[in-house]
Write a protein that holds these residues in place. Structure first.
Motif, PDB file in Angstrom:
ATOM      1  N   LYS A 115      30.102  31.890  50.290  1.00  0.00           N
ATOM      2  CA  LYS A 115      31.504  31.584  50.021  1.00  0.00           C
ATOM      3  C   LYS A 115      32.358  32.857  50.009  1.00  0.00           C
ATOM      4  CE  LYS A 115      33.901  28.735  46.608  1.00  0.00           C
ATOM      5  NZ  LYS A 115      35.005  28.475  47.506  1.00  0.00           N
ATOM      6  N   GLY A 116      33.578  32.746  50.480  1.00  0.00           N
ATOM      7  CA  GLY A 116      34.506  33.874  50.456  1.00  0.00           C
ATOM      8  C   GLY A 116      35.295  33.892  49.158  1.00  0.00           C
ATOM      9  N   GLY A 117      35.798  35.059  48.816  1.00  0.00           N
ATOM     10  CA  GLY A 117      36.693  35.175  47.668  1.00  0.00           C
ATOM     11  C   GLY A 117      36.038  34.995  46.323  1.00  0.00           C
ATOM     12  N   VAL A 118      34.729  35.254  46.235  1.00  0.00           N
ATOM     13  CA  VAL A 118      34.018  35.026  44.972  1.00  0.00           C
ATOM     14  C   VAL A 118      33.692  36.316  44.214  1.00  0.00           C
ATOM     15  CG1 VAL A 118      33.033  32.826  45.717  1.00  0.00           C
ATOM     16  CG2 VAL A 118      31.764  34.951  46.142  1.00  0.00           C
ATOM     17  N   GLY A 119      34.067  37.458  44.804  1.00  0.00           N
ATOM     18  CA  GLY A 119      33.837  38.728  44.107  1.00  0.00           C
ATOM     19  C   GLY A 119      32.709  39.584  44.685  1.00  0.00           C
TER      20      GLY A 119
ATOM     21  N   ASN B 240      39.531  39.505  35.337  1.00  0.00           N
ATOM     22  CA  ASN B 240      40.270  40.602  34.711  1.00  0.00           C
ATOM     23  C   ASN B 240      41.279  41.167  35.712  1.00  0.00           C
ATOM     24  OD1 ASN B 240      39.711  44.036  34.178  1.00  0.00           O
ATOM     25  ND2 ASN B 240      40.834  42.766  32.753  1.00  0.00           N
TER      26      ASN B 240
ATOM     27  N   LEU C 192      40.654  44.291  37.790  1.00  0.00           N
ATOM     28  CA  LEU C 192      39.780  44.159  38.967  1.00  0.00           C
ATOM     29  C   LEU C 192      40.589  43.727  40.193  1.00  0.00           C
ATOM     30  CD1 LEU C 192      36.673  42.487  37.331  1.00  0.00           C
ATOM     31  CD2 LEU C 192      36.740  44.743  38.399  1.00  0.00           C
ATOM     32  N   THR C 193      41.612  42.946  39.977  1.00  0.00           N
ATOM     33  CA  THR C 193      42.475  42.520  41.085  1.00  0.00           C
ATOM     34  C   THR C 193      43.322  43.684  41.575  1.00  0.00           C
ATOM     35  OG1 THR C 193      42.696  40.522  39.718  1.00  0.00           O
ATOM     36  CG2 THR C 193      43.915  40.570  41.791  1.00  0.00           C
TER      37      THR C 193
HETATM   38  N1  LIG Z   1      36.412  39.388  38.070  1.00  0.00           N
HETATM   39  C1  LIG Z   1      37.579  39.374  38.742  1.00  0.00           C
HETATM   40  N2  LIG Z   1      38.737  39.259  38.071  1.00  0.00           N
HETATM   41  C2  LIG Z   1      39.913  39.227  38.737  1.00  0.00           C
HETATM   42  N3  LIG Z   1      40.046  39.351  40.060  1.00  0.00           N
HETATM   43  C3  LIG Z   1      38.905  39.480  40.796  1.00  0.00           C
HETATM   44  C4  LIG Z   1      37.623  39.515  40.167  1.00  0.00           C
HETATM   45  N4  LIG Z   1      36.685  39.639  41.151  1.00  0.00           N
HETATM   46  C5  LIG Z   1      37.358  39.695  42.308  1.00  0.00           C
HETATM   47  N5  LIG Z   1      38.694  39.605  42.112  1.00  0.00           N
HETATM   48  C6  LIG Z   1      39.742  39.551  43.140  1.00  0.00           C
HETATM   49  O1  LIG Z   1      39.550  38.342  43.861  1.00  0.00           O
HETATM   50  C7  LIG Z   1      39.731  38.528  45.261  1.00  0.00           C
HETATM   51  C8  LIG Z   1      38.444  38.170  46.010  1.00  0.00           C
HETATM   52  O2  LIG Z   1      37.403  39.055  45.590  1.00  0.00           O
HETATM   53  P1  LIG Z   1      36.447  39.766  46.648  1.00  0.00           P
HETATM   54  O3  LIG Z   1      35.562  40.692  45.891  1.00  0.00           O
HETATM   55  O4  LIG Z   1      37.247  40.363  47.774  1.00  0.00           O
HETATM   56  O5  LIG Z   1      35.619  38.506  47.178  1.00  0.00           O
HETATM   57  P2  LIG Z   1      34.617  38.357  48.419  1.00  0.00           P
HETATM   58  O6  LIG Z   1      34.192  39.741  48.848  1.00  0.00           O
HETATM   59  O7  LIG Z   1      33.478  37.545  47.882  1.00  0.00           O
HETATM   60  O8  LIG Z   1      35.385  37.638  49.483  1.00  0.00           O
HETATM   61  C9  LIG Z   1      40.153  39.979  45.414  1.00  0.00           C
HETATM   62  O9  LIG Z   1      41.550  40.015  45.446  1.00  0.00           O
HETATM   63  C10 LIG Z   1      39.628  40.653  44.166  1.00  0.00           C
HETATM   64  O10 LIG Z   1      40.414  41.781  43.823  1.00  0.00           O
END
Ligand SMILES: Nc1ncnc2c1ncn2[C@@H]1O[C@H](COP(=O)(O)OP(=O)(O)O)[C@@H](O)[C@H]1O
Ligand SMILES: [Mg+2]
Length: 178
Positions: A12-16, A141, A144-145
Motif C-alpha cells: 500500500k502507498g502512503g502508509v509511512g 505526528n 513527521l509530516t
Molecule cells: N507517523 C506519521 N505521522 C504523520 N505523518 C506521517 C507519518 N508517517 C508518514 N507521514 C506522512 O504521510 C505521508 C505518506 O508517508 P510516506 O512515508 O511517504 O508513505 P509511503 O512511503 O508508504 O508511501 C507523507 O506525507 C509523510 O510525511
C-alpha cells in the motif's frame, strides 16, 4: 560486524514506508552505524526528504543497476554522521528475491490511539503475527509530516517530538535484533 540490509515494504502507498526508511536510517547513523539508504522509488521521496535535489541528479541507483556507473559514484553524503544515500531514478530490482530474506518485524505506523479502529487493528495484527511486531508504535505526528519538506530526518527537525522519539525507539529495537 557484518552489513545488514533492511527493506521497508508494504504493497500500500502512503502508509509511512519512506518515513520509516529515512528515520530508521537516520537513527542508525546517529547511533554511529555506517548507514547507506538506497532510494529505489522513482518518486525519490527519500532523496528529497534528506535534502538532496532530484532534478539533474547523476549518477543514481538506476545508472548503477544498469551497470553504467559504480555504486560509489552514486552515493551522496548527508549532514548526519555516517549516513549516505543512493538516490533513485527508475524502479528496478523489485523482483529480485533474496533467498536469505527474513521478516525483521512488523511496525505499526501513523497510529492514532484515540480511535477504536486503530486499537482494533493493533489487536488483530498481534493476533495474526504474535511475536513479530515491534514494541515501538509510530504515532501520527505533525513533525513527521513536516520534516521531509525541510529535507531532514525528524530527529534534526524536532528531536523532542513524539515522532523522533518513536523512530529512535524503533532504531534501538532494530539494533537489539542484531
Ligand atoms: N507517523 C506519521 N505521522 C504523520 N505523518 C506521517 C507519518 N508517517 C508518514 N507521514 C506522512 O504521510 C505521508 C505518506 O508517508 P510516506 O512515508 O511517504 O508513505 P509511503 O512511503 O508508504 O508511501 C507523507 O506525507 C509523510 O510525511
Ligand atoms: Mg514512499
Amino acid at each position: 560486524m557484518s552489513a545488514k540490509s533492511i527493506a521497508v515494504v508494504n504493497q500500500k502507498g502512503g502508509v509511512g514506508k519512506t518515513t520509516t526508511a529515512v528515520n530508521v536510517a537516520a537513527g542508525l547513523a546517529l547511533a554511529g552505524r555506517p548507514t547507506l539508504l538506497i532510494d529505489l522509488d522513482p518518486q525519490g521521496n527519500a532523496t528529497t526528504g534528506l535534502g538532496v535535489q532530484k532534478s539533474g541528479l547523476y549518477p543514481t541507483i538506476y545508472h548503477v543497476l544498469l551497470g553504467a556507473e559504480s555504486l560509489e559514484k552514486a552515493v551522496r553524503g548527508s549532514e548526519l554522521l555516517d549516513l549516505r544515500l543512493v538516490p533513485s531514478d527508475i524502479d528496478l530490482v523489485r523482483e529480485r528475491l533474496n533467498p536469505r530474506l527474513a521478516v525483521e518485524g512488523i511496525v505499526l505506523t501513523m497510529f492514532d490511539g484515540r480511535t477504536s479502529l486503530a486499537l482494533q487493528i493493533r489487536d488483530e495484527v498481534h493476533r495474526y503475527f504474535p511475536g513479530e511486531i515491534f514494541e515501538t508504535v509510530i504515532p501520527r505526528n505533525i513533525r513527521l509530516t513536516e520534516a521531509p519538506s525541510h529535507g531532514k530526518p525528524v530527529m534534526l527537525h524536532d528531536l523532542r517530538s513524539s515522532g523522533a522519539i518513536a523512530y529512535l525507539d524503533l532504531t534501538r529495537e532494530v539494533i537489539r535484533h542484531e
